[in-house]
Design an enzyme around this catalytic site. Structure first.
Site, mmCIF file in Angstrom:
data_model
loop_
_atom_site.group_PDB
_atom_site.id
_atom_site.type_symbol
_atom_site.label_atom_id
_atom_site.label_comp_id
_atom_site.label_asym_id
_atom_site.label_seq_id
_atom_site.Cartn_x
_atom_site.Cartn_y
_atom_site.Cartn_z
ATOM 1 C CE LYS A 1 37.924 7.805 2.674
ATOM 2 N NZ LYS A 1 38.896 8.631 3.444
ATOM 3 C CB THR A 2 40.272 9.524 -3.548
ATOM 4 O OG1 THR A 2 39.131 9.865 -2.751
ATOM 5 C CG2 THR A 2 40.010 9.928 -4.989
ATOM 6 C CD GLU B 1 55.492 25.448 25.965
ATOM 7 O OE1 GLU B 1 55.513 24.208 25.820
ATOM 8 O OE2 GLU B 1 54.460 26.127 25.775
ATOM 9 N N GLY C 1 42.142 11.766 4.166
ATOM 10 C CA GLY C 1 43.561 11.813 3.844
ATOM 11 C C GLY C 1 44.300 10.505 3.954
#
Length: 611
Positions: free
Chosen positions: A205-206, A422, A202
């Site tokens: 690169k492409t 939390e 993600g």
């Protein structure tokens, strides 16, 4: 293959239509109802015959008698003696119409059989051609490359790639080399033979390869690594040869192999020995990239997120001269990426892309694109024509933590436990200097199974982790369990993922990063060695049982120390723990401003008491 199949079906349908027309023409004269001489005699006696035609055959005295009845029906009787029928009709005062003896049809006698034979011949010829280009042709083309050729006409350019400044500069040099090779060759520079793009999934690169295809005015061949490998040995090597043969014809050009780790894994790690199909393909790729053959003007680009498993032979200079690491963007890069993906999305005035970039530490370009896309979907669901900051915040929670399930019914006891849990995390996030500040605290269950969440807002991106930062992360992870113990004198399963995270960080500190005084500067982390089953089926640890026991003791010591320090901090802020939990029970979700105001109230009270 679909194209050939459609052509075959079209030809087959046309041939069936022609044969049907031929049969229709040949049987056109045989549509009348056939009946016998006795039935003809009965119709004549009952005076139901209005018109009669006699068609003598060439072989006299036979012929056909066509009769029209009073009800309009037409019938035909084939008789052996036409003169006998004439006498019968004369006896009933009916004058028949005599037709001439039919002449021999030249079309039906000669042309029709030849036409039928020709149609059948054409059908078989087309079928054989379709098989050659389809089934048998597929076998003949089995070793052909499946690379797609483009001529730099893509819509994506380097302007569409954000957050990768240095990577783009290196690739721009390659484009310039292809456009003006003389500028470099006159000073003795050699064109790079290969460029390897490596990085996490993600990171773009492409996308970089697509941008190069859009920028370069040279042919661009793109193929996936898995397209080379088949079950038949030798097919992959044949496709590699065919790919580079086509590239030589179109040189100068760029060949892009996506996910090259599918074909270029380290040799000797498979179960098929030296005759393994993948290894044969890799051997041919090595030869084509830098062997005795000359591939002038061909630049091979490849992308992978598993560079650690590639064969060393393909990584050497001369094959892949440049290795470009495409890493996750920093805060500035994330802001630039958000601007690119926000170009076609109408944003409201309250949208702060800089603040979103700070919140999304660790996000890749694909994650950020998905974040804005989910935001736009939420805006569309509410019938709004623009995206607001709250849409992006909800989308961030959805993609990062999971969809909030506000409809889930939880008991007051569970809600109270979650609120204190939390609140314990949030206090440590706020107090510890390297892990905060707090962005959002919620007790709303999420789609990932969490009963609530505490989300920090990192102020900066760190290139590396310090020992104190990792210690603080462990302390934050243990904060929820500590708060449960202090308030309820009871523990729950809600801290299981926190304990797992803390243990993982502590073990990496000891085995990988050398942050233990007892273990020392030795790497005992051998997870990467277990990638290949074929290399070592009887894989053993690289250290003894004694060292393993020491590692376990050291990990436990780190966890225990962090637990003691974190418990002390939470006990010191017991009043804020109660206030935060009460506010969470009341509102279910509090923001950074609301949470930090709890500490401001405590400060004001202390000042009043001092007075």
């Amino acid at each position: 293959m679909n194209k050939n199949g459609k052509s075959l079906n079209t030809y087959f349908i046309v041939i069936l239509i022609l044969l049907g027309l031929t049969y229709f023409i040949s049987t056109l004269g045989e549509r009348e109802e056939v009946y016998t001489k006795a039935e003809l005699t009965a119709d004549l006696e009952q005076e139901r015959v209005t018109h009669v035609e006699i068609q003598p055959n060439k072989e006299t005295p036979t012929g056909a008698v066509r009769v029209t009845l009073t009800n309009g029906r037409s019938k035909v009787a084939y008789v052996s003696d036409v003169k006998e029928i004439e006498q019968l009709l004369a006896s009933h005062n009916i004058s028949p119409v005599m037709r001439d003896v039919p002449k021999e049809s030249w079309f039906m006698t000669y042309m029709l059989p030849m036409l039928v034979v020709l149609i059948i011949g054409v059908f078989f010829f087309v079928m054989m051609n379709s098989q050659n280009s389809g089934g048998n042709g597929k076998m003949m083309n089995f070793g052909k490359s499946r690379a797609k050729l483009s001529l730099g006409e893509g819509n994506i350019t380097l302007k569409d790639v954000a957050g990768l400044k240095e990577e783009k500069e290196e690739l721009e040099e390659v484009i310039e080399f292809l456009r003006e090779p003389g500028k470099f060759t006159k000073v003795g520079a050699r064109i790079p033979k290969g460029i390897l793009l490596e990085g996490s999934p993600g990171t773009g690169k492409t996308l970089l390869a697509k941008a190069i295809a859009g920028e370069a005015n040279v042919p661009f061949f793109s193929i996936s690594g898995s397209d080379f490998v088949e079950m038949f040995v030798g097919v992959g090597a044949s496709r590699v040869r065919d790919l580079f043969m086509n590239a030589k014809r179109n040189a100068p050009c760029i060949v892009f192999i996506d996910e090259i780790d599918a074909v270029a894994r380290r040799r000797g790690t498979g179960m098929g020995g030296g005759h393994d199909e993948r290894e044969q393909t890799l051997n041919q790729l090595l030869v084509e990239m830098d062997g005795f053959g000359v591939n002038e003007g061909i630049i091979v680009m490849a992308a992978t997120n598993r560079v650690d498993i590639l064969d060393p032979a393909i990584l050497r200079p001369g094959r892949f001269d440049r290795k470009i690491t495409v890493s996750a963007p920093d805060v500035g890069g994330r802001e630039d990426i958000l601007k690119v993906h926000a170009r076609n999305k109408p944003l409201a005035e309250d949208v702060d892309l800089k603040q979103i970039a700070q919140t999304t530490a660790g996000f890749t370009g694909a994650d950020l694109e998905n974040l804005l896309n989910e935001s736009a979907i939420m805006a569309a669901k509410e019938n709004r024509g623009y995206v607001i900051q709250d849409d992006i915040r909800k989308a961030f929670i959805k993609v990062g933590i999971g969809t909030e399930k506000k409809s889930r019914i939880i008991s007051d006891k569970e809600k109270k436990i979650t609120a204190y849990h939390e609140a314990g995390h949030a206090i440590l996030f706020h107090v510890l200097p390297d892990v905060g500040p707090v962005y959002t605290v919620s007790v709303i269950p999420t789609g990932l199974g969490a009963a609530g969440y505490t989300m920090p807002l990192p102020e900066r991106d760190d290139m590396f982790m310090t020992r104190s930062r990792m210690i603080q992360e462990i302390m934050v992870s243990l904060g929820g369990r500590i708060a449960e113990e202090i308030i309820f004198q009871e523990i729950t399963t809600g801290a299981s993922s926190d304990i797992k995270k803390a243990t993982k960080v502590a073990r990496k500190m000891v085995t990988r990063f050398g942050m233990s005084d007892e273990i020392g500067l030795i790497n005992y982390d051998d997870e990467d060695d277990e990638v290949f089953i074929g290399r070592d089926l009887a894989h053993t640890r690289s250290h003894s049982e004694t060292v393993a026991s020491e590692i376990d003791r050291e990990v436990k010591q780190i966890i225990d120390d962090c637990y003691s320090r974190a418990r002390k901090i939470i006990e010191e802020h017991g009043e804020i723990l109660h206030r935060c939990a009460e506010l969470l029970i009341e509102k279910e979700k509090i923001s950074q401003v609301e949470f930090e105001s709890l500490f401001l109230c405590k400060t004001d009270e202390n000042e009043v008491s001092d007075l």
